[in-house]
Design a protein around this motif. Structure first.
Motif, PDB file in Angstrom:
ATOM      1  N   SER A 120      -8.815   7.342  -0.119  1.00  0.00           N
ATOM      2  CA  SER A 120      -8.642   7.360   1.340  1.00  0.00           C
ATOM      3  C   SER A 120      -9.204   6.079   1.953  1.00  0.00           C
ATOM      4  O   SER A 120     -10.037   5.389   1.345  1.00  0.00           O
ATOM      5  CB  SER A 120      -9.348   8.571   1.938  1.00  0.00           C
ATOM      6  OG  SER A 120     -10.760   8.427   1.835  1.00  0.00           O
ATOM      7  N   ASP A 121      -8.766   5.766   3.161  1.00  0.00           N
ATOM      8  CA  ASP A 121      -9.263   4.572   3.849  1.00  0.00           C
ATOM      9  C   ASP A 121     -10.767   4.655   4.101  1.00  0.00           C
ATOM     10  O   ASP A 121     -11.481   3.657   3.999  1.00  0.00           O
ATOM     11  CB  ASP A 121      -8.527   4.375   5.177  1.00  0.00           C
ATOM     12  CG  ASP A 121      -7.106   3.853   4.979  1.00  0.00           C
ATOM     13  OD1 ASP A 121      -6.790   3.436   3.847  1.00  0.00           O
ATOM     14  OD2 ASP A 121      -6.324   3.873   5.954  1.00  0.00           O
TER      15      ASP A 121
ATOM     16  N   GLU B  54     -13.034   6.304   2.341  1.00  0.00           N
ATOM     17  CA  GLU B  54     -13.752   6.106   1.086  1.00  0.00           C
ATOM     18  C   GLU B  54     -13.682   4.640   0.657  1.00  0.00           C
ATOM     19  O   GLU B  54     -14.666   4.077   0.151  1.00  0.00           O
ATOM     20  CB  GLU B  54     -13.150   7.003   0.011  1.00  0.00           C
ATOM     21  CG  GLU B  54     -13.943   7.041  -1.288  1.00  0.00           C
ATOM     22  CD  GLU B  54     -13.395   8.047  -2.275  1.00  0.00           C
ATOM     23  OE1 GLU B  54     -14.128   8.409  -3.225  1.00  0.00           O
ATOM     24  OE2 GLU B  54     -12.234   8.469  -2.118  1.00  0.00           O
TER      25      GLU B  54
ATOM     26  N   ARG C  56      -7.940   0.579  -4.873  1.00  0.00           N
ATOM     27  CA  ARG C  56      -6.836   1.542  -4.720  1.00  0.00           C
ATOM     28  C   ARG C  56      -6.092   1.713  -6.048  1.00  0.00           C
ATOM     29  O   ARG C  56      -5.801   2.839  -6.467  1.00  0.00           O
ATOM     30  CB  ARG C  56      -5.847   1.054  -3.650  1.00  0.00           C
ATOM     31  CG  ARG C  56      -6.313   1.198  -2.215  1.00  0.00           C
ATOM     32  CD  ARG C  56      -5.115   1.051  -1.273  1.00  0.00           C
ATOM     33  NE  ARG C  56      -5.550   0.876   0.092  1.00  0.00           N
ATOM     34  CZ  ARG C  56      -5.749  -0.288   0.685  1.00  0.00           C
ATOM     35  NH1 ARG C  56      -5.591  -1.415  -0.009  1.00  0.00           N
ATOM     36  NH2 ARG C  56      -6.123  -0.354   1.943  1.00  0.00           N
TER      37      ARG C  56
END
Length: 531
Positions: A399-400, A402, A388
């Protein structure tokens, strides 16, 4: 055999050459020798070293030739003769190894390592002889099991133990070395019992200690009915246990045997039966024998659904616990933040040890397993934060979905993603948005690096915490990067902007109010309202 005689002579020559060399080395250590004497010894030592090298090469060549002759014999003689000849040669080889280890042990009987090596050689010879008995070959046993290990066969008291395929020698009596043995041998075909006398090595060359054998052809008898899950006879089970000792406990004709069949499949069981009952792969000692066995295993259902690492693991049950322990320690140290409980750790460590996972393979497998057990823990892990933050440094929000794909090595929008691919994607996005910063990004700077000084100036000027200055979620802060037309703002331009643009709230700071107060005071003095 002439070749064995030659090999014996070569081994003797090698030992003699080593003795000459060792004697010269001792002479060099003698105190008080003159320089001339030392030089003379060194010259002799050089010649002795060459002799050792030459003798060693000759011995190695004969050893190789002996193996080649054994291989050629497999193609030249009948199957029955081959089995006996090969067995006899194997006995001689193992007796030579046993004699060597025994000799070393007897010279230093307090050395535990030498005793262990001697016992290992005895055990290998014992297993080999028992394998010959199980196959109906002519065997003069030289080793028996005794409490705490193995020892030479000793003279029998009444009644004598008769050696046969169903009556294995081994009264549990501790024996020493160098004793006289009278093995009792039962002819597997005629039932005739004979007794021979030989002297256990103290040590002596292989040809003097190798048991005498007599070749004979076996008569076929009516095959007894098979029993148990494998449908084989107890005699064949004994042969399988001898050839595959690591699976000995599985061939019990009951529950363990059924579990073995269920796991490996009946087609692999058929290969084990073929190996033990038909001598299809010899004693699984040469590379050719092992390769042939592995090829047939590969063609079974088990072989098709497993890789080599899994097969090595499954065929070595004795080492599985240690491999799992090592892998468990590795997982605990490297992935402690995933907080796996003991049951989960045991499961994934066994899979990792069996499948031979290391590096990225291990990492992805661990995160895949952990995500299935504790998704939130995985998404809050140290590696997840690294990914992140790598994207965020370039203004890219990962994104979560990805992130999960990168952690578990699964597809995202039809493509595989990794930590590196996410970083490259974030860099491309930053250069697309701020083309005038491309050179700095290509040089290794992130937007976070470029924004560092702007953030520091804004924090001091506006009196706010640096964590509140977020150019990703609040676009007014991103104006520090400038534009393609005007370029990147200078720090003076940036200070002017945050003081003059009411969106930044400088007018509410104590510094701004003090500046206003000073201006008012100056004006009052100018107009005479204040002295």
């Amino acid at each position: 055999m002439a070749l064995q005689d030659d090999l014996k002579k070569a081994e003797t020559a090698l030992e003699e050459a080593k003795k000459v060399r060792d004697d010269l080395l001792k002479q060099l250590k003698v105190a008080g020798i003159t320089a001339a004497e030392r030089d003379a010894i060194k010259k002799q030592l050089s010649v002795a070293e060459q002799a050792v090298t030459k003798a060693d090469k000759a011995a190695q060549a004969l050893r190789k030739k002996a193996k080649d002759v054994e291989k050629q014999a497999e193609e030249a003689i009948t199957a029955g003769e081959l089995a006996q000849d090969k067995f006899d040669l194997g006995v001689q080889t193992r007796i030579k190894t046993k004699n060597d280890t025994e000799s070393r042990y007897l010279k230093d009987p307090t050395d535990d390592a030498k005793f262990a090596a001697y016992q290992k050689a005895m055990q290998e010879l014992y297993n080999y002889e028992q394998g010959g008995i199980a196959k109906g070959l002519t065997v003069n046993p030289t080793v028996q099991q005794v409490p705490g290990g193995f020892g030479p066969v000793t003279p029998q008291t009444t009644p004598p133990v008769q050696i046969s395929k169903t009556n294995v020698p081994g009264p549990n009596v501790r024996v020493g070395v160098g004793t006289v043995a009278k093995p009792v041998v039962t002819n597997p075909t005629t039932g005739e019992v004979t007794t021979t006398t030989e002297t256990e090595p103290t040590p002596t060359p292989p040809s003097e200690t190798a048991p005498a054998t007599t070749k004979k052809k076996k008569k076929k008898a009516a095959a007894p009915a098979g029993t148990g899950p494998m449908g084989i006879t107890d005699e064949l089970r004994a042969e399988i246990r001898t050839l595959f000792p690591q699976f000995a406990s599985s061939f019990d004709g009951g529950t363990n045997e059924q579990q073995f069949v269920d796991f490996f499949g009946s087609d692999l069981v058929a290969i084990l039966v073929k190996a033990a009952g038909q001598d299809a792969y010899g004693q699984l000692e040469t590379e050719a024998e092992v390769a042939a066995f592995k090829r047939d295993v590969e063609n079974t259902g088990y072989g098709q659904r497993t890789n080599q690492a899994e097969q090595d693991f499954d065929f070595s049950p004795g080492t599985q616990a240690e491999k799992i322990r090592v892998k468990k320690n590795e997982i605990t140290k490297q992935y402690a933040d995933l907080q796996l409980d003991m049951q989960q750790l045991d499961t994934v460590a066994r899979d990792a040890a069996r499948k031979g996972w290391t590096g990225d393979d291990l990492k992805f497998a661990i995160y895949n397993y952990a995500y299935g057990a504790k998704p939130s823990t995985v998404m809050e892990s140290e590696l997840a934060d690294q990914i992140r933050n790598a994207g965020r440094a370039y203004g890219y929000v990962v994104s979560d979905a990805e992130l999960k794909a990168a952690l578990t090595n699964t597809p995202y929008n039809g493509a595989m993603v990794t930590q590196d691919s996410i970083l490259q994607k974030a860099q491309r996005a930053a250069k697309g948005q701020y083309g005038h910063l491309s050179d700095q990004i290509d040089a290794g700077l992130s937007l976070e690096d470029i924004f560092y000084n702007y953030k520091a100036y804004a924090s001091r000027t506006l009196g706010i915490d640096p964590s509140e200055i977020d150019y990703v979620n609040d676009p007014k802060w991103a104006e520090a990067f400038g534009s393609k037309e005007q370029g990147q703002l200078s720090l003076n331009d940036w200070l002017f902007k945050i003081k003059s643009d009411k969106r930044y709230g400088y007018q509410f700071t104590p510094q701004a109010q003090e500046e206003v107060s000073n201006i008012v005071s100056t004006l009052e003095k100018a107009f005479g309202f204040r002295r």
